[in-house]
Design an enzyme around this catalytic site. Structure first.
Site, PDB file in Angstrom:
ATOM      1  N   TYR A   1     -52.403  57.805 -42.498  1.00 31.94           N
ATOM      2  CA  TYR A   1     -52.206  56.863 -43.608  1.00 31.94           C
ATOM      3  C   TYR A   1     -50.725  56.835 -44.020  1.00 31.94           C
ATOM      4  O   TYR A   1     -50.103  55.779 -44.142  1.00 31.94           O
ATOM      5  CB  TYR A   1     -53.109  57.328 -44.747  1.00 31.94           C
ATOM      6  CG  TYR A   1     -52.980  56.624 -46.064  1.00 31.94           C
ATOM      7  CD1 TYR A   1     -53.689  55.459 -46.332  1.00 31.94           C
ATOM      8  CD2 TYR A   1     -52.177  57.153 -47.090  1.00 31.94           C
ATOM      9  CE1 TYR A   1     -53.607  54.836 -47.574  1.00 31.94           C
ATOM     10  CE2 TYR A   1     -52.089  56.532 -48.324  1.00 31.94           C
ATOM     11  CZ  TYR A   1     -52.807  55.376 -48.560  1.00 31.94           C
ATOM     12  OH  TYR A   1     -52.707  54.770 -49.786  1.00 31.94           O
TER      13      TYR A   1
ATOM     14  N   SER B   1     -61.814  45.200 -54.850  1.00 40.57           N
ATOM     15  CA  SER B   1     -61.998  46.491 -55.506  1.00 40.57           C
ATOM     16  C   SER B   1     -60.645  47.078 -55.935  1.00 40.57           C
ATOM     17  O   SER B   1     -59.587  46.614 -55.505  1.00 40.57           O
ATOM     18  CB  SER B   1     -62.763  47.375 -54.508  1.00 40.57           C
ATOM     19  OG  SER B   1     -62.273  48.645 -54.389  1.00 40.57           O
TER      20      SER B   1
END
Ligand SMILES: NC(=O)c1ccc[n+]([C@@H]2O[C@H](COP(=O)([O-])OP(=O)(O)OC[C@H]3O[C@@H](n4cnc5c(N)ncnc54)[C@H](OP(=O)(O)O)[C@@H]3O)[C@@H](O)[C@H]2O)c1
Length: 475
Positions: free
Chosen positions: A351, A198
């Site tokens: 993150y 993706s």
């Protein structure tokens, strides 16, 4: 009928030059009249392949639909193009000429009756464009590009909106007119890419497959992997695509993957650590690690070290780590990286911490491996409209949708790092739009030496143990 003829000589084998030219999407890199080009048909390039090329000509902008009518690698390709104003037959012949390859280009135009009457006026302009286009092709095939220079300072000191605005598609649009053509032949290069199903990884896989690279794609779902492989082969005709199944959020699976690859023993020229996700909710993996740390830091650490024996010994091996501009907000905190508590958890911070740590690891590997001919660089794609961004940052996506890059634009620097010869001359850099960037936007986010050492101590226990293959006793 109007005929244009030009000849150039290039220092590239005919097969390489043919491969580059026959994919007419490359016209946008070398033909001064071509603004955009795309392939309209599926499958390998051959007779019947169609391309759409948007050209700016003295008669105005036109969409030319080209069909390959003869395809004889590496000697000759003929394409017929048509638009509302004219038809054109392009014949390109390639022949060895001493150490060079001679390329003859002939374009035969048949103009509509209306245009025929104006030929006396537009003819010289067309001839000039023909010459410029062929000079563009010669440059695309022959001219060496300089390696980009490192950023002047590791801290930009300018945490301004202007630097952040470059992450949007406006930044890409400003930078891309200066991009050099990517004509290197990578058909012999073996590339290991994670996260190919993706977003940026998919755009990268499609591009590299079309260039004929030998790809190993790491995917966590075998069925999706098979479908992707079939799709890429059908689309490009490149049969050299293999799938490896691994959930990279799990360290045992990552180690297993590296072991399988070592056992196979096929050298790897390029590793692209792209798989990633931003986890809005806190959770631990079944192995007990916080998800962002496991997927974005420990997994690339284990995979890269685990396959390093396959990278070493190649003439130009490269590791490309996909990080994020989000890391600019964070100063490295190993305490945070090591925490498994959900208290005060923020997905974007977790993150950014993991990406910051991977950036620091990138710099360390670049230094350590300089003598082994392995370059290690990181890139950040800017903000690209991918399923990952849509799903994990829906509010950000809603607000910025109009200025996000396409996945292809976001992936451009990954592809450039994998393909261009000059990218092999830099190491330890962070790139955006093919240019080295500062590592920090503010001095406040610069970690100290002690914190760097703590990162080493944090990662060391995860270093994969690689046993040397025992040599068989020779009787
Ligand atoms: N898009 C942006 O604006 C942006 C900005 C900065 C950095 N990045 C970075 O770019 C990289 C690609 O992101 P993207 O935006 O293209 O996201 P994406 O569309 O969500 O694609 C992520 C890819 O990683 C794979 N992946 C996720 N978790 C995995 C796991 N546990 N095991 C194996 N594969 C896994 C996904 O596979 P599945 O299909 O199986 O989920 C998918 O192929 C990431 O490292 C991301 O942090 C993106």
């Amino acid at each position: 009928m109007t005929t244009l003829r030009e000849t150039i000589r290039v220092s590239r084998p005919a097969a390489e030059a043919f491969n580059y030219i026959a994919d007419f999407t490359t016209t946008q890199e070398w033909d001064s009249t071509a603004r955009r080009a795309s392939k309209l048909t599926q499958g390998p390039i051959g007779v019947g392949t169609c391309f759409l090329v948007n050209c700016k000509l003295p008669v105005g902008a036109v969409d030319l639909e080209y069909t390959v009518i003869e395809h004889r690698p590496p000697e000759r390709i003929v394409l017929r193009g048509q638009c509302s104003l004219f038809t054109v037959e392009d014949t390109i012949t390639l022949a060895p000429d001493g150490a060079k390859t001679r390329i003859d280009y002939e374009a035969k135009f048949e103009f509509s009756p209306l245009l025929r009457r104006t030929m006396f006026a537009i003819g010289p302009g067309m001839r000039k464009m023909g010459r410029e286009s062929l000079e563009g092709l010669r440059a695309a095939l022959d001219d060496a590009q300089p390696a980009p220079k490192p950023a002047e300072s590791s801290v930009s000191g300018l945490a301004s909106m202007a630097s952040v605005a470059r992450f949007s598609r406006l930044g890409y649009r400003r930078a891309s007119p200066g991009f050099a053509p990517l004509s290197a032949d990578i058909r012999e290069r073996h590339i290991l890419l994670t996260g190919a199903t993706s977003g940026l990884g998919l755009a990268t896989a499609r591009d590299l497959a079309a260039r004929g690279a030998q790809l190993t794609l790491v995917i966590r779902d075998a069925e999706r992997g098979k479908r992707l492989r079939d799709e890429l082969i059908a689309d490009t005709g490149n049969p050299h695509i293999r799938i490896e199944v691994a959930d990279l959020g799990l360290l045992a699976e990552t180690e297993d993957l590296a072991k399988r690859l070592r056992k196979r023993g096929e050298p790897i020229d390029i590793l692209i650590n792209n798989a990633g996700a931003l986890f809005p909710e806190h959770a631990l993996t079944s192995e007990g690690y916080e998800r962002s740390v496991a997927l974005l830091l420990l997994s690339p650490w284990i995979l890269t070290l685990g396959i390093k024996p396959l990278l070493a010994g190649r003439s130009d091996s490269r590791v490309i780590n996909v990080v994020s501009g989000g890391m600019y907000t964070q100063r490295l905190s190993t305490q945070q990286l090591g925490s498994t508590s959900d208290e005060g958890y923020s997905g974007p911070v977790a993150y950014a911490q993991a990406k910051r740590a991977l950036m620091i690891v990138t710099q360390a590997w670049a230094r350590e491996w300089a003598d082994e001919g392995i370059t290690v660089n990181a890139m950040h794609p800017g903000w690209a409209d991918t399923p990952g961004v849509r799903d994990s940052l829906p509010r950000f996506h809603r607000l910025t949708r109009g200025i996000l890059r396409t996945p292809e634009e976001g992936a451009d620097t990954i592809i450039w790092q994998a393909v261009s010869p000059e990218a092999g001359e830099i190491s330890g850099q962070l790139l955006l739009d093919r240019q080295p960037q500062p590592f920090y936007l503010s001095g406040k986010t610069v970690e100290d030496e002690l914190e760097r050492q703590r990162l080493v101590q944090f990662l060391e226990p995860f270093r994969p143990v690689i046993r040397k293959a025992r040599k068989r006793a020779v009787k």
